[in-house]
Write a protein that holds these residues in place. Structure first.
Motif, PDB file in Angstrom:
ATOM      1  N   UNK A  19       0.824  -1.202   0.000  1.00 48.37           N
ATOM      2  CA  UNK A  19       0.000   0.000   0.000  1.00 48.37           C
ATOM      3  C   UNK A  19       0.864   1.260   0.000  1.00 48.37           C
ATOM      4  N   UNK A  20       1.970   1.215   0.774  1.00 45.64           N
ATOM      5  CA  UNK A  20       2.869   2.370   0.803  1.00 45.64           C
ATOM      6  C   UNK A  20       3.515   2.593  -0.557  1.00 45.64           C
ATOM      7  N   UNK A  21       3.927   1.492  -1.230  1.00 49.04           N
ATOM      8  CA  UNK A  21       4.523   1.613  -2.553  1.00 49.04           C
ATOM      9  C   UNK A  21       3.515   2.142  -3.566  1.00 49.04           C
ATOM     10  N   UNK A  22       2.281   1.647  -3.475  1.00 43.35           N
ATOM     11  CA  UNK A  22       1.244   2.128  -4.379  1.00 43.35           C
ATOM     12  C   UNK A  22       0.955   3.607  -4.156  1.00 43.35           C
ATOM     13  N   UNK A  23       0.924   4.016  -2.882  1.00 45.24           N
ATOM     14  CA  UNK A  23       0.682   5.427  -2.586  1.00 45.24           C
ATOM     15  C   UNK A  23       1.831   6.289  -3.111  1.00 45.24           C
ATOM     16  N   UNK A  24       3.074   5.793  -2.945  1.00 48.79           N
ATOM     17  CA  UNK A  24       4.220   6.548  -3.441  1.00 48.79           C
ATOM     18  C   UNK A  24       4.199   6.652  -4.960  1.00 48.79           C
ATOM     19  N   UNK A  25       3.838   5.543  -5.632  1.00 49.81           N
ATOM     20  CA  UNK A  25       3.771   5.557  -7.088  1.00 49.81           C
ATOM     21  C   UNK A  25       2.679   6.511  -7.570  1.00 49.81           C
ATOM     22  N   UNK A  26       1.547   6.517  -6.869  1.00 48.69           N
ATOM     23  CA  UNK A  26       0.461   7.426  -7.234  1.00 48.69           C
ATOM     24  C   UNK A  26       0.892   8.878  -7.059  1.00 48.69           C
ATOM     25  N   UNK A  27       1.563   9.164  -5.941  1.00 46.76           N
ATOM     26  CA  UNK A  27       2.037  10.530  -5.705  1.00 46.76           C
ATOM     27  C   UNK A  27       3.074  10.933  -6.742  1.00 46.76           C
ATOM     28  N   UNK A  28       3.930   9.985  -7.127  1.00 47.85           N
ATOM     29  CA  UNK A  28       4.951  10.291  -8.124  1.00 47.85           C
ATOM     30  C   UNK A  28       4.311  10.593  -9.478  1.00 47.85           C
ATOM     31  N   UNK A  29       3.301   9.804  -9.860  1.00 53.82           N
ATOM     32  CA  UNK A  29       2.598  10.072 -11.122  1.00 53.82           C
ATOM     33  C   UNK A  29       1.892  11.424 -11.072  1.00 53.82           C
ATOM     34  N   UNK A  30       1.298  11.731  -9.936  1.00 51.25           N
ATOM     35  CA  UNK A  30       0.605  13.015  -9.795  1.00 51.25           C
ATOM     36  C   UNK A  30       1.598  14.175  -9.889  1.00 51.25           C
ATOM     37  N   UNK A  31       2.757  14.027  -9.242  1.00 47.51           N
ATOM     38  CA  UNK A  31       3.782  15.080  -9.314  1.00 47.51           C
ATOM     39  C   UNK A  31       4.305  15.235 -10.739  1.00 47.51           C
ATOM     40  N   UNK A  32       4.489  14.098 -11.426  1.00 54.74           N
ATOM     41  CA  UNK A  32       4.996  14.163 -12.799  1.00 54.74           C
ATOM     42  C   UNK A  32       3.967  14.808 -13.718  1.00 54.74           C
ATOM     43  N   UNK A  33       2.686  14.506 -13.508  1.00 50.46           N
ATOM     44  CA  UNK A  33       1.627  15.148 -14.298  1.00 50.46           C
ATOM     45  C   UNK A  33       1.674  16.672 -14.116  1.00 50.46           C
ATOM     46  N   UNK A  34       1.830  17.089 -12.858  1.00 50.68           N
ATOM     47  CA  UNK A  34       1.886  18.522 -12.578  1.00 50.68           C
ATOM     48  C   UNK A  34       3.131  19.147 -13.208  1.00 50.68           C
ATOM     49  N   UNK A  35       4.254  18.411 -13.185  1.00 47.74           N
ATOM     50  CA  UNK A  35       5.488  18.926 -13.775  1.00 47.74           C
ATOM     51  C   UNK A  35       5.348  19.094 -15.279  1.00 47.74           C
ATOM     52  N   UNK A  36       4.732  18.138 -15.942  1.00 47.13           N
ATOM     53  CA  UNK A  36       4.529  18.225 -17.391  1.00 47.13           C
ATOM     54  C   UNK A  36       3.631  19.418 -17.722  1.00 47.13           C
ATOM     55  N   UNK A  37       2.603  19.622 -16.925  1.00 46.89           N
ATOM     56  CA  UNK A  37       1.702  20.758 -17.158  1.00 46.89           C
ATOM     57  C   UNK A  37       2.438  22.083 -17.003  1.00 46.89           C
ATOM     58  N   UNK A  38       3.239  22.195 -15.942  1.00 45.99           N
ATOM     59  CA  UNK A  38       4.001  23.439 -15.744  1.00 45.99           C
ATOM     60  C   UNK A  38       5.006  23.642 -16.870  1.00 45.99           C
ATOM     61  N   UNK A  39       5.625  22.547 -17.309  1.00 43.22           N
ATOM     62  CA  UNK A  39       6.611  22.635 -18.390  1.00 43.22           C
ATOM     63  C   UNK A  39       5.960  23.142 -19.665  1.00 43.22           C
ATOM     64  N   UNK A  40       4.817  22.589 -20.003  1.00 37.36           N
ATOM     65  CA  UNK A  40       4.125  23.002 -21.226  1.00 37.36           C
ATOM     66  C   UNK A  40       3.649  24.447 -21.131  1.00 37.36           C
ATOM     67  N   UNK A  41       3.213  24.844 -19.939  1.00 32.71           N
ATOM     68  CA  UNK A  41       2.736  26.218 -19.764  1.00 32.71           C
ATOM     69  C   UNK A  41       3.861  27.236 -19.931  1.00 32.71           C
ATOM     70  N   UNK A  42       5.064  26.889 -19.494  1.00 28.39           N
ATOM     71  CA  UNK A  42       6.183  27.833 -19.565  1.00 28.39           C
ATOM     72  C   UNK A  42       7.165  27.539 -20.676  1.00 28.39           C
TER      73      UNK A  42
END
Length: 205
Positions: A50-73
């Motif tokens: 469960x901890x690994x799944x939560x970490x993977x989910x958080x990592x995907x969410x952070x990467x999604x946000x990073x891609x969005x910020x990258x495209x915006x700027x």
């Protein structure tokens, strides 16, 4: 009435039954302990998963946000990076410049001088010496002016370079090392210019 005594066979049978009872009891206790340990291990395994799944989910969410910020700027980053490259090229070009003196006055041709009289030869040599002194004086002033122009141009280009670094840092501070070095991280710049998910993920790792 006399009490009957157990026979040797009866005593042996009783001892055997007692041993069986102890063994069964010990086995039951051991089995219960093993089951408890297994349940504990299974629970720990589930928590880790469960901890690994939560970490993977958080990592995907952070990467999604990073891609969005990258495209915006992205457009601002590309513009700032191009301006910085131009400033760096201009400063490098300035450092490659070398002073070019004017041609020295040519010395009199000895073959020609031989056809002159002694007085004319002396006059011709004196004229050449005067021309040479005038050239040297002019060259000293010309070289001094050139060096001053180079110094002023270097200061201007260095100020321009600093402004472009600040603009690039404002667009995305991840592509530059902290001040005062402010060195360009070309790997990070390439990643943020492309905004590719896998490239940004490898950069983050």
């Amino acid at each position: 009435m006399p009490t009957s005594q157990p026979t040797p066979w009866g005593r042996a049978r009783g001892a055997a039954l007692g041993l069986v009872l102890v063994t069964v009891t010990a086995g039951a206790l051991l089995g219960g302990c093993q089951q408890g340990q297994q349940r504990q291990q299974q629970g720990e395994t589930r928590r880790q998963e469960q901890a690994l799944q939560a970490a993977a989910t958080a990592q995907r969410r952070d990467l999604d946000a990073l891609v969005e910020r990258c495209q915006a700027g992205q457009a601002e980053l590309v513009t700032a990076a191009a301006a910085l490259s131009a400033a760096e090229a201009a400063l490098a070009g300035l450092e490659q410049r070398r002073y070019s003196p004017l041609p020295r006055p040519p010395a009199p041709d000895p073959a020609v001088l031989q056809r002159y009289s002694i007085s004319d030869q002396e006059l011709e040599l004196e004229r050449h010496q005067q021309a040479l002194q005038a050239w040297e004086q002019e060259e000293r002033g010309r070289r001094s002016r050139w060096r001053e122009e180079q110094r002023q141009e270097r200061q201007r280009l260095q100020a321009r370079l600093q402004r472009q670094r600040q603009a690039l840092s404002a667009a995305n501070p991840a592509v530059l090392s902290p001040a005062p070095e402010a060195k360009l991280n070309r790997e990070a710049l390439a990643a943020f210019r492309s905004c590719k998910r896998e490239t940004l993920a490898s950069l983050g790792s």
